[in-house]
Enzyme design. Structure first.
Site, PDB file in Angstrom:
ATOM      1  CG  HIS A  55      -2.043  -1.001   1.096  1.00  0.00           C
ATOM      2  ND1 HIS A  55      -3.337  -0.656   0.788  1.00  0.00           N
ATOM      3  CD2 HIS A  55      -2.049  -2.353   1.219  1.00  0.00           C
ATOM      4  CE1 HIS A  55      -4.092  -1.738   0.733  1.00  0.00           C
ATOM      5  NE2 HIS A  55      -3.332  -2.780   1.001  1.00  0.00           N
ATOM      6  CG  ASP A 100      -4.967   2.205   1.892  1.00  0.00           C
ATOM      7  OD1 ASP A 100      -4.104   2.004   1.028  1.00  0.00           O
ATOM      8  OD2 ASP A 100      -5.687   1.297   2.356  1.00  0.00           O
TER       9      ASP A 100
END
Length: 473
Positions: A15, A110
């Site tokens: 990520h 995110d």
């Protein structure tokens, strides 16, 4: 007017790398834009992720938060970071307010950090999502939430059934056995619903995908199927970090070995930063590799204990001769190489690689397609079972090892995938003149074209920047 965005990636190398790559693309695309990236420390020691944010750059800076208690599950761990994130956002907002020509335009969180949307609301900022998976899975999340909120249908009740159901972002009926574990678990299902509701409350969603790769999904999100209450979706992928990192000596050794192998002769097995297997499963893989007759590069690591919420990373096997079939290492010494860590991007870019046995993490899928490497799908955790179905059945870009396989903190005892299943997947993916290999090469071209000036993802990125400017309060 100059604008600044604050990015909040989920902890973990995949990520952080994807978010950093997106931030770099954004600042390169528009001189008005600056980005502050708040890095939540990984719950595990991860040198690979720390290498991503060692140096700030012009209009892109990194702020690494201090480590906190890392023994909880991922959701609780991220939530525990809110006070620190709030303090950083407050400081950034204060700094920007002193410059008459600049505005803090919003926060990009995110897909796993939706609890941080509250901070955007506190500072009267627009909130956006960076969805690091694919548009089709985003559609599944919205669909599952709609089924529950509008029809009181709980898909967690589909567990252990052979049921299939329609998803508006897919063309094929979707098997419930390929739902991620959190959607099949009564305790975690409310969290799934909450995330989808949070997505709807934002100003836009950046998806790490390509319009030509998922036309069904992008048509749905553009309003072609009458969907409502979904913010704009920007397909800006493939977002990848293709720079080499990690142990340079090991990298050189691996690439030297690959240079000595014939073109498209090697099957590469690698299962991500959290992918590991038991001794019994490792033996099945070894049997399959030897039976297949193909050369192989195998990233092998020992699985962490199942059911551990802190989800520690895989470890090393101390003695391969003790766990693998007797004589395997001697018999395959001329055609195979077993490693622990793999420089995945460099390996996939090698002409020697003929196929990739992958856990179906979305970053790994994009990298494989970027380099035109067919896949054999062997999912392990998160949304990887969905991704496996997406690649095997929906798009025909991968062979199947076992698309419903799972090994995660919600699985008490993972099943063993047999050598026959593994061998079949390897042989199918390695077939040289297959229709699948042709489709993979066509998709490779689509991914590359999307990023050039005037390409679909390039245009979507510019549209996002303009919308950010227009949404400044």
């Amino acid at each position: 007017m100059k604008v600044e965005l604050v990015f909040i990636p989920s902890p973990g190398v995949g990520h952080i790398r994807a978010t950093t790559a997106l931030a770099k693309l954004l600042v390169a695309s528009d001189n008005r834009l600056s980005v502050t990236l708040i890095v939540i420390p990984s719950r595990v020691s991860d040198d690979a992720s720390s290498s991503v944010y060692t140096n700030s750059e012009d209009r892109l800076r990194y702020i690494l938060l201090p480590a906190r208690d890392q023994t909880t599950d991922l959701v609780s761990y991220i939530d525990s970071q809110k006070p620190q994130v709030r303090a950083v956002v407050s400081k950034v907002a204060g700094d920007v307010s002193t410059r008459s020509d600049s505005r803090l335009a919003g926060i990009v969180v995110d897909m796993f950090c939706t609890s941080m949307i509250d901070i955007a609301d506190e500072f009267n900022l627009s909130a956006y999502i960076f969805y690091t998976s694919n548009a089709s899975y985003l559609g599944l999340q919205f669909h599952v939430q709609s089924l529950y909120d509008e029809k009181e249908l709980d898909v967690s009740e589909f567990k252990d059934t052979e049921m299939k159901f329609d998803v508006p972002t897919l063309t094929q009926p979707f098997p419930a056995k390929c739902l991620p574990s959190v959607m099949l678990n009564k305790k975690w299902f409310p969290y799934v619903l909450g995330r989808a509701r949070s997505f709807r409350a934002t100003k836009g969603i950046l998806v790490n995908s390509v319009a030509d790769m998922e036309p069904q999904a992008l048509s749905f999100f553009s309003g072609g199927n009458g969907n409502t209450n979904i913010p704009p979706v920007y397909a800006v992928g493939p977002i990848m970090d293709l720079e080499s990192s990690g142990d340079e000596e090991k990298r050189k050794e691996i690439l030297h070995w690959l240079k000595e192998q014939p073109t498209k002769s090697v099957v590469f097995l690698c299962f991500g930063s959290m992918g590991g297997f038991s001794e019994e499963q490792a033996r099945e893989i070894a049997v399959a590799l030897e039976r297949s007759g193909h050369r192989f590069l195998w990233s092998l690591r020992r699985a962490s204990p199942v059911g551990n919420k802190s989800n520690p990373p895989p470890g090393e096997f101390t003695n391969l001769e003790e766990i693998l079939p007797k004589g395997f290492l001697d018999r395959t010494v001329e055609i195979g190489k077993i490693i622990s860590w793999a420089p995945q991007v460099d390996v996939l870019n090698s002409p020697a690689i003929g196929a990739f046995v992958t856990h179906c993490g979305w970053n790994s899928i994009l990298e494989s397609l970027w380099f035109g490497v067919p896949m054999a799908a062997w999912p392990i955790y998160a949304e990887q079972q969905f991704n496996a179905f997406h690649m095997v059945d929906e798009l025909g870009l991968a062979a199947e090892v076992k698309k419903e396989y799972r090994r995660d903190f919600l699985v008490e005892e993972p099943e063993i995938v047999t050598a026959d299943e593994i061998e079949r997947g390897i042989k199918c993916a390695m077939e040289q003149d297959s229709k699948m290999r042709k489709r993979v090469m066509e998709m490779k071209d689509k991914l590359h074209v999307a990023l050039v000036d005037g390409g679909s993802s390039n245009c979507a990125l510019k549209k996002f920047v303009q919308d950010v400017v227009d949404n400044v309060p």
